[in-house]
Design a protein around this motif. Structure first.
Motif, PDB file in Angstrom:
ATOM      1  N   ASP A 239       0.799  -1.225   0.000  1.00  0.00           N
ATOM      2  CA  ASP A 239       0.000   0.000   0.000  1.00  0.00           C
ATOM      3  C   ASP A 239       0.831   1.274   0.000  1.00  0.00           C
ATOM      4  N   ASP A 240       2.118   1.179  -0.286  1.00  0.00           N
ATOM      5  CA  ASP A 240       2.947   2.385  -0.303  1.00  0.00           C
ATOM      6  C   ASP A 240       3.100   2.856  -1.743  1.00  0.00           C
ATOM      7  N   PRO A 241       2.361   3.887  -2.171  1.00  0.00           N
ATOM      8  CA  PRO A 241       2.431   4.333  -3.553  1.00  0.00           C
ATOM      9  C   PRO A 241       3.775   4.933  -3.919  1.00  0.00           C
ATOM     10  N   ALA A 242       4.616   5.262  -2.911  1.00  0.00           N
ATOM     11  CA  ALA A 242       5.932   5.821  -3.199  1.00  0.00           C
ATOM     12  C   ALA A 242       6.925   4.752  -3.635  1.00  0.00           C
ATOM     13  N   ASP A 243       6.609   3.497  -3.347  1.00  0.00           N
ATOM     14  CA  ASP A 243       7.511   2.398  -3.705  1.00  0.00           C
ATOM     15  C   ASP A 243       7.177   1.852  -5.079  1.00  0.00           C
ATOM     16  N   PRO A 244       8.202   1.613  -5.911  1.00  0.00           N
ATOM     17  CA  PRO A 244       7.931   0.933  -7.172  1.00  0.00           C
ATOM     18  C   PRO A 244       7.402  -0.472  -6.910  1.00  0.00           C
ATOM     19  N   ASP A 245       6.628  -0.998  -7.857  1.00  0.00           N
ATOM     20  CA  ASP A 245       6.023  -2.310  -7.680  1.00  0.00           C
ATOM     21  C   ASP A 245       7.037  -3.395  -7.411  1.00  0.00           C
ATOM     22  N   ASP A 246       8.202  -3.342  -8.104  1.00  0.00           N
ATOM     23  CA  ASP A 246       9.165  -4.425  -7.942  1.00  0.00           C
ATOM     24  C   ASP A 246       9.785  -4.409  -6.551  1.00  0.00           C
ATOM     25  N   ARG A 247       9.920  -3.232  -5.958  1.00  0.00           N
ATOM     26  CA  ARG A 247      10.464  -3.167  -4.599  1.00  0.00           C
ATOM     27  C   ARG A 247       9.468  -3.754  -3.600  1.00  0.00           C
ATOM     28  N   ALA A 248       8.169  -3.396  -3.775  1.00  0.00           N
ATOM     29  CA  ALA A 248       7.139  -3.944  -2.878  1.00  0.00           C
ATOM     30  C   ALA A 248       7.077  -5.460  -3.012  1.00  0.00           C
ATOM     31  N   THR A 249       7.173  -5.952  -4.242  1.00  0.00           N
ATOM     32  CA  THR A 249       7.168  -7.395  -4.463  1.00  0.00           C
ATOM     33  C   THR A 249       8.367  -8.046  -3.803  1.00  0.00           C
ATOM     34  N   GLY A 250       9.531  -7.395  -3.906  1.00  0.00           N
ATOM     35  CA  GLY A 250      10.737  -7.939  -3.286  1.00  0.00           C
ATOM     36  C   GLY A 250      10.611  -8.012  -1.783  1.00  0.00           C
ATOM     37  N   MET A 251      10.027  -6.981  -1.169  1.00  0.00           N
ATOM     38  CA  MET A 251       9.871  -6.989   0.282  1.00  0.00           C
ATOM     39  C   MET A 251       8.827  -8.021   0.708  1.00  0.00           C
ATOM     40  N   THR A 252       7.812  -8.224  -0.120  1.00  0.00           N
ATOM     41  CA  THR A 252       6.835  -9.283   0.170  1.00  0.00           C
ATOM     42  C   THR A 252       7.517 -10.639   0.170  1.00  0.00           C
ATOM     43  N   ASP A 253       8.403 -10.851  -0.804  1.00  0.00           N
ATOM     44  CA  ASP A 253       9.143 -12.117  -0.863  1.00  0.00           C
ATOM     45  C   ASP A 253      10.010 -12.306   0.378  1.00  0.00           C
ATOM     46  N   VAL A 254      10.639 -11.230   0.834  1.00  0.00           N
ATOM     47  CA  VAL A 254      11.467 -11.312   2.047  1.00  0.00           C
ATOM     48  C   VAL A 254      10.607 -11.710   3.246  1.00  0.00           C
ATOM     49  N   LEU A 255       9.439 -11.089   3.360  1.00  0.00           N
ATOM     50  CA  LEU A 255       8.537 -11.417   4.462  1.00  0.00           C
ATOM     51  C   LEU A 255       8.119 -12.887   4.404  1.00  0.00           C
ATOM     52  N   LEU A 256       7.717 -13.338   3.225  1.00  0.00           N
ATOM     53  CA  LEU A 256       7.261 -14.721   3.099  1.00  0.00           C
ATOM     54  C   LEU A 256       8.401 -15.711   3.288  1.00  0.00           C
ATOM     55  N   ASP A 257       9.612 -15.329   2.882  1.00  0.00           N
ATOM     56  CA  ASP A 257      10.771 -16.207   3.101  1.00  0.00           C
ATOM     57  C   ASP A 257      10.973 -16.485   4.587  1.00  0.00           C
ATOM     58  N   GLY A 258      10.576 -15.519   5.422  1.00  0.00           N
ATOM     59  CA  GLY A 258      10.708 -15.720   6.863  1.00  0.00           C
ATOM     60  C   GLY A 258       9.639 -16.636   7.446  1.00  0.00           C
ATOM     61  N   LEU A 259       8.580 -16.873   6.681  1.00  0.00           N
ATOM     62  CA  LEU A 259       7.484 -17.724   7.179  1.00  0.00           C
ATOM     63  C   LEU A 259       7.551 -19.127   6.631  1.00  0.00           C
ATOM     64  N   ILE A 260       8.088 -19.243   5.433  1.00  0.00           N
ATOM     65  CA  ILE A 260       8.041 -20.525   4.740  1.00  0.00           C
ATOM     66  C   ILE A 260       9.301 -21.323   5.046  1.00  0.00           C
ATOM     67  N   VAL A 261       9.097 -22.549   5.491  1.00  0.00           N
ATOM     68  CA  VAL A 261      10.197 -23.443   5.821  1.00  0.00           C
ATOM     69  C   VAL A 261      10.636 -24.142   4.542  1.00  0.00           C
ATOM     70  N   VAL A 262      11.913 -24.031   4.220  1.00  0.00           N
ATOM     71  CA  VAL A 262      12.406 -24.670   3.002  1.00  0.00           C
ATOM     72  C   VAL A 262      12.481 -26.157   3.234  1.00  0.00           C
ATOM     73  N   ALA A 263      11.738 -26.893   2.437  1.00  0.00           N
ATOM     74  CA  ALA A 263      11.756 -28.355   2.563  1.00  0.00           C
ATOM     75  C   ALA A 263      13.061 -28.915   2.021  1.00  0.00           C
ATOM     76  N   PRO A 264      13.643 -29.938   2.632  1.00  0.00           N
ATOM     77  CA  PRO A 264      14.871 -30.529   2.112  1.00  0.00           C
ATOM     78  C   PRO A 264      14.637 -31.155   0.737  1.00  0.00           C
ATOM     79  N   LEU A 265      15.644 -31.062  -0.114  1.00  0.00           N
ATOM     80  CA  LEU A 265      15.540 -31.633  -1.446  1.00  0.00           C
ATOM     81  C   LEU A 265      15.501 -33.138  -1.368  1.00  0.00           C
ATOM     82  N   GLU A 266      14.626 -33.743  -2.164  1.00  0.00           N
ATOM     83  CA  GLU A 266      14.545 -35.196  -2.186  1.00  0.00           C
ATOM     84  C   GLU A 266      15.540 -35.752  -3.196  1.00  0.00           C
ATOM     85  N   GLY A 267      15.934 -37.018  -2.976  1.00  0.00           N
ATOM     86  CA  GLY A 267      16.799 -37.668  -3.953  1.00  0.00           C
ATOM     87  C   GLY A 267      18.200 -37.854  -3.446  1.00  0.00           C
TER      88      GLY A 267
END
Length: 197
Positions: free
Chosen positions: A169-197
């Protein structure tokens, strides 16, 4: 058949036409509000929808009625998208995709900002509805992710929705920056599953 009777097929067609008109008007209003603001002339919305101005006023006597209807339509669509994503994708992927849907809704809502913060009592229920409609849907994604070990289990849906909304909701931020910060936030919530194989 009396003069007051109407064939069932004609009634169904009339109802279907009314539903189509409503959807067309709301989609047109959403686009016009985003381009020209919520004070755009009703004739501009009517022209975009291909209906008469009277059709809009018949269904939405006050401008606030139309704004609230567009808001609720987009809110319901964003909630339904959470259900669809969870039914089709693993929870972590569903959460990432849904965050993009929320960002689109917040961008639409930004066009309503002057109205939503005007103090008009017609808009007072909307903030509570925003969380009330979305939080259970997002909580279902979070719970599914906690159950399969891909999303942290200590996250509450309402806190996450508020955080994602602020990022989008920050109109001063370009879309790609907001998307990048969203990814950072979600990276902190999502547990990386170990690779199979």
């Amino acid at each position: 058949m009396s003069a007051h009777d109407t064939p069932t097929g004609a009634v169904r067609r009339k109802r279907a036409d009314a539903v189509r008109n409503t959807e067309t008007v709301l989609e047109a209003a959403k686009a016009v509000f985003a381009e020209s603001g919520v004070d755009a002339p009703m004739r501009e919305i009517a022209a975009r929808a291909g209906v008469g101005v009277g059709t809009i006023y018949r269904n939405y006597p006050q401008r606030s009625d139309l704004i609230v209807a567009v808001f609720r339509r987009e809110l319901d669509a964003t909630a339904a998208e959470a259900d669809r994503l969870l039914s089709e994708y693993p929870p972590a992927q569903a959460l990432r995709s849904w965050a993009q849907s929320l960002a689109r809704f917040v961008a639409t809502k930004r066009g309503f900002a002057s109205a939503l913060h005007s103090g008009d009592p017609a808009y007072q229920p909307l903030p509570a509805q925003f969380l009330g409609v979305l939080a259970p849907k997002v909580q279902a994604i979070l719970d599914a992710g906690a159950a399969d070990g891909t999303i942290r289990s200590d996250i509450r849906a309402d806190d996450l929705i508020r955080a994602l909304s602020r990022l989008a909701d920050d109109p001063a931020d370009p879309d790609d920056r907001a998307t990048g910060m969203t990814d950072v936030l979600l990276d902190g919530l999502i547990v990386v599953a170990p690779l199979e194989g």
